[in-house]
Design a protein around this motif. Structure first.
Motif, PDB file in Angstrom:
ATOM      1  N   CYS A 161       0.829  -1.214   0.000  1.00 22.37           N
ATOM      2  CA  CYS A 161       0.000   0.000   0.000  1.00 22.37           C
ATOM      3  C   CYS A 161       0.860   1.259   0.000  1.00 22.37           C
ATOM      4  O   CYS A 161       0.514   2.237  -0.676  1.00 22.37           O
ATOM      5  CB  CYS A 161      -0.965  -0.021   1.182  1.00 22.37           C
ATOM      6  N   VAL A 162       1.976   1.265   0.716  1.00 18.76           N
ATOM      7  CA  VAL A 162       2.892   2.400   0.668  1.00 18.76           C
ATOM      8  C   VAL A 162       3.383   2.598  -0.762  1.00 18.76           C
ATOM      9  O   VAL A 162       3.424   3.718  -1.268  1.00 18.76           O
ATOM     10  CB  VAL A 162       4.074   2.215   1.644  1.00 18.76           C
ATOM     11  N   SER A 163       3.736   1.500  -1.432  1.00 21.77           N
ATOM     12  CA  SER A 163       4.187   1.603  -2.828  1.00 21.77           C
ATOM     13  C   SER A 163       3.120   2.224  -3.712  1.00 21.77           C
ATOM     14  O   SER A 163       3.409   3.100  -4.537  1.00 21.77           O
ATOM     15  CB  SER A 163       4.542   0.217  -3.380  1.00 21.77           C
ATOM     16  N   GLU A 164       1.897   1.773  -3.559  1.00 18.13           N
ATOM     17  CA  GLU A 164       0.809   2.276  -4.396  1.00 18.13           C
ATOM     18  C   GLU A 164       0.508   3.745  -4.113  1.00 18.13           C
ATOM     19  O   GLU A 164       0.346   4.538  -5.042  1.00 18.13           O
ATOM     20  CB  GLU A 164      -0.445   1.421  -4.209  1.00 18.13           C
ATOM     21  N   LEU A 165       0.435   4.111  -2.836  1.00 18.15           N
ATOM     22  CA  LEU A 165       0.117   5.498  -2.499  1.00 18.15           C
ATOM     23  C   LEU A 165       1.254   6.438  -2.900  1.00 18.15           C
ATOM     24  O   LEU A 165       1.002   7.544  -3.397  1.00 18.15           O
ATOM     25  CB  LEU A 165      -0.193   5.633  -1.012  1.00 18.15           C
ATOM     26  N   ALA A 166       2.492   6.018  -2.701  1.00 19.01           N
ATOM     27  CA  ALA A 166       3.632   6.847  -3.099  1.00 19.01           C
ATOM     28  C   ALA A 166       3.686   6.993  -4.615  1.00 19.01           C
ATOM     29  O   ALA A 166       3.922   8.092  -5.139  1.00 19.01           O
ATOM     30  CB  ALA A 166       4.929   6.247  -2.569  1.00 19.01           C
ATOM     31  N   THR A 167       3.454   5.911  -5.333  1.00 15.17           N
ATOM     32  CA  THR A 167       3.454   5.970  -6.797  1.00 15.17           C
ATOM     33  C   THR A 167       2.348   6.893  -7.288  1.00 15.17           C
ATOM     34  O   THR A 167       2.571   7.726  -8.181  1.00 15.17           O
ATOM     35  CB  THR A 167       3.290   4.565  -7.395  1.00 15.17           C
ATOM     36  N   ASN A 168       1.157   6.775  -6.722  1.00 13.07           N
ATOM     37  CA  ASN A 168       0.055   7.659  -7.118  1.00 13.07           C
ATOM     38  C   ASN A 168       0.387   9.123  -6.828  1.00 13.07           C
ATOM     39  O   ASN A 168       0.077  10.000  -7.643  1.00 13.07           O
ATOM     40  CB  ASN A 168      -1.238   7.268  -6.400  1.00 13.07           C
ATOM     41  N   ALA A 169       1.012   9.382  -5.687  1.00  9.59           N
ATOM     42  CA  ALA A 169       1.390  10.761  -5.375  1.00  9.59           C
ATOM     43  C   ALA A 169       2.363  11.288  -6.424  1.00  9.59           C
ATOM     44  O   ALA A 169       2.202  12.407  -6.916  1.00  9.59           O
ATOM     45  CB  ALA A 169       2.012  10.834  -3.977  1.00  9.59           C
ATOM     46  N   LEU A 170       3.342  10.485  -6.790  1.00 10.37           N
ATOM     47  CA  LEU A 170       4.325  10.933  -7.773  1.00 10.37           C
ATOM     48  C   LEU A 170       3.707  11.129  -9.154  1.00 10.37           C
ATOM     49  O   LEU A 170       4.033  12.078  -9.853  1.00 10.37           O
ATOM     50  CB  LEU A 170       5.481   9.937  -7.865  1.00 10.37           C
ATOM     51  N   LEU A 171       2.809  10.232  -9.537  1.00  9.54           N
ATOM     52  CA  LEU A 171       2.223  10.306 -10.878  1.00  9.54           C
ATOM     53  C   LEU A 171       1.127  11.364 -11.001  1.00  9.54           C
ATOM     54  O   LEU A 171       0.970  11.978 -12.055  1.00  9.54           O
ATOM     55  CB  LEU A 171       1.639   8.950 -11.279  1.00  9.54           C
ATOM     56  N   HIS A 172       0.358  11.558  -9.928  1.00  9.64           N
ATOM     57  CA  HIS A 172      -0.843  12.386 -10.034  1.00  9.64           C
ATOM     58  C   HIS A 172      -0.896  13.573  -9.082  1.00  9.64           C
ATOM     59  O   HIS A 172      -1.712  14.471  -9.289  1.00  9.64           O
ATOM     60  CB  HIS A 172      -2.092  11.536  -9.797  1.00  9.64           C
ATOM     61  N   GLY A 173      -0.085  13.585  -8.020  1.00  5.44           N
ATOM     62  CA  GLY A 173      -0.274  14.600  -6.999  1.00  5.44           C
ATOM     63  C   GLY A 173       0.899  15.504  -6.709  1.00  5.44           C
ATOM     64  O   GLY A 173       0.777  16.408  -5.888  1.00  5.44           O
ATOM     65  N   VAL A 174       2.038  15.251  -7.338  1.00  2.00           N
ATOM     66  CA  VAL A 174       3.218  16.043  -7.032  1.00  2.00           C
ATOM     67  C   VAL A 174       3.648  16.821  -8.267  1.00  2.00           C
ATOM     68  O   VAL A 174       4.155  16.240  -9.221  1.00  2.00           O
ATOM     69  CB  VAL A 174       4.381  15.152  -6.530  1.00  2.00           C
ATOM     70  N   PRO A 175       3.425  18.125  -8.262  1.00  2.00           N
ATOM     71  CA  PRO A 175       3.882  18.939  -9.397  1.00  2.00           C
ATOM     72  C   PRO A 175       5.412  18.979  -9.456  1.00  2.00           C
ATOM     73  O   PRO A 175       6.078  18.716  -8.452  1.00  2.00           O
ATOM     74  CB  PRO A 175       3.320  20.334  -9.095  1.00  2.00           C
ATOM     75  N   PRO A 176       5.967  19.326 -10.604  1.00 10.04           N
ATOM     76  CA  PRO A 176       7.428  19.446 -10.718  1.00 10.04           C
ATOM     77  C   PRO A 176       7.992  20.384  -9.647  1.00 10.04           C
ATOM     78  O   PRO A 176       7.400  21.412  -9.317  1.00 10.04           O
ATOM     79  CB  PRO A 176       7.630  20.023 -12.123  1.00 10.04           C
ATOM     80  N   GLY A 177       9.117  19.974  -9.073  1.00 11.17           N
ATOM     81  CA  GLY A 177       9.764  20.771  -8.042  1.00 11.17           C
ATOM     82  C   GLY A 177       9.222  20.560  -6.643  1.00 11.17           C
ATOM     83  O   GLY A 177       9.708  21.163  -5.690  1.00 11.17           O
ATOM     84  N   ARG A 178       8.226  19.708  -6.484  1.00  7.94           N
ATOM     85  CA  ARG A 178       7.619  19.456  -5.168  1.00  7.94           C
ATOM     86  C   ARG A 178       7.889  18.013  -4.770  1.00  7.94           C
ATOM     87  O   ARG A 178       8.603  17.292  -5.439  1.00  7.94           O
ATOM     88  CB  ARG A 178       6.103  19.700  -5.220  1.00  7.94           C
ATOM     89  N   GLY A 179       7.273  17.572  -3.697  1.00  4.41           N
ATOM     90  CA  GLY A 179       7.443  16.212  -3.214  1.00  4.41           C
ATOM     91  C   GLY A 179       6.228  15.777  -2.426  1.00  4.41           C
ATOM     92  O   GLY A 179       5.194  16.448  -2.428  1.00  4.41           O
ATOM     93  N   PHE A 180       6.351  14.646  -1.746  1.00  4.44           N
ATOM     94  CA  PHE A 180       5.261  14.161  -0.893  1.00  4.44           C
ATOM     95  C   PHE A 180       5.828  13.794   0.462  1.00  4.44           C
ATOM     96  O   PHE A 180       7.012  13.525   0.614  1.00  4.44           O
ATOM     97  CB  PHE A 180       4.518  12.975  -1.534  1.00  4.44           C
TER      98      PHE A 180
END
Length: 138
Positions: A45-64
């Motif tokens: 679940c950590v892998s899935e949520l982190a991947t989703n954040a990177l693909l859909h929720g983190v604009p360039p120059g930002r992070g999660f």
């Protein structure tokens, strides 16, 4: 000695090595807390949520940011905070699609999951009961 609830958090940049780093951080925290009963489910679940954040929720120059907590009644809570907008919901992808099953896995493996609002962004969370029982909430 650390008191319950246990808490750990880490920040990850918008890069592919952040997902395995988030998994390693989570494994370290759960091992430190002697809470590895649901380790495989939590790590997936950590892998899935982190991947989703990177693909859909983190604009360039930002992070999660990844938050992990365990309460006295041994409920493990994982939260991934990102600065993206939009709603999050699992959907059934068509059979020929290669992506889109992550939140379905989270919904199937976690005991609870949901989405919370942040300013900016959102927080997607899931919980796992390692040893169910009464106790304070996280």
């Amino acid at each position: 000695m650390e008191q319950l609830p246990y808490r750990r958090e880490a920040f990850y940049r918008r890069e592919s090595k952040s997902v395995p780093a988030a998994r390693a951080f989570t494994a370290w925290a759960l091992d430190d807390w002697h809470a590895i009963e649901r380790l495989d489910d939590v790590l997936l679940c950590v892998s899935e949520l982190a991947t989703n954040a990177l693909l859909h929720g983190v604009p360039p120059g930002r992070g999660f940011r990844l938050h992990i907590a365990m309460c006295a009644h041994r409920v493990i809570r994982v939260e991934v905070h990102d600065s993206g907008d939009g709603t999050v919901a699992p959907s059934a992808p068509r059979a020929e699609e290669e992506h889109g099953r992550g939140l379905l896995l989270v919904a199937a493996l976690a005991d609870k999951w949901g989405v919370g609002e942040r300013d900016p962004g959102k927080s997607v969370w899931c919980e796992f009961e390692a040893e169910p029982g009464p106790g304070p909430q996280c």
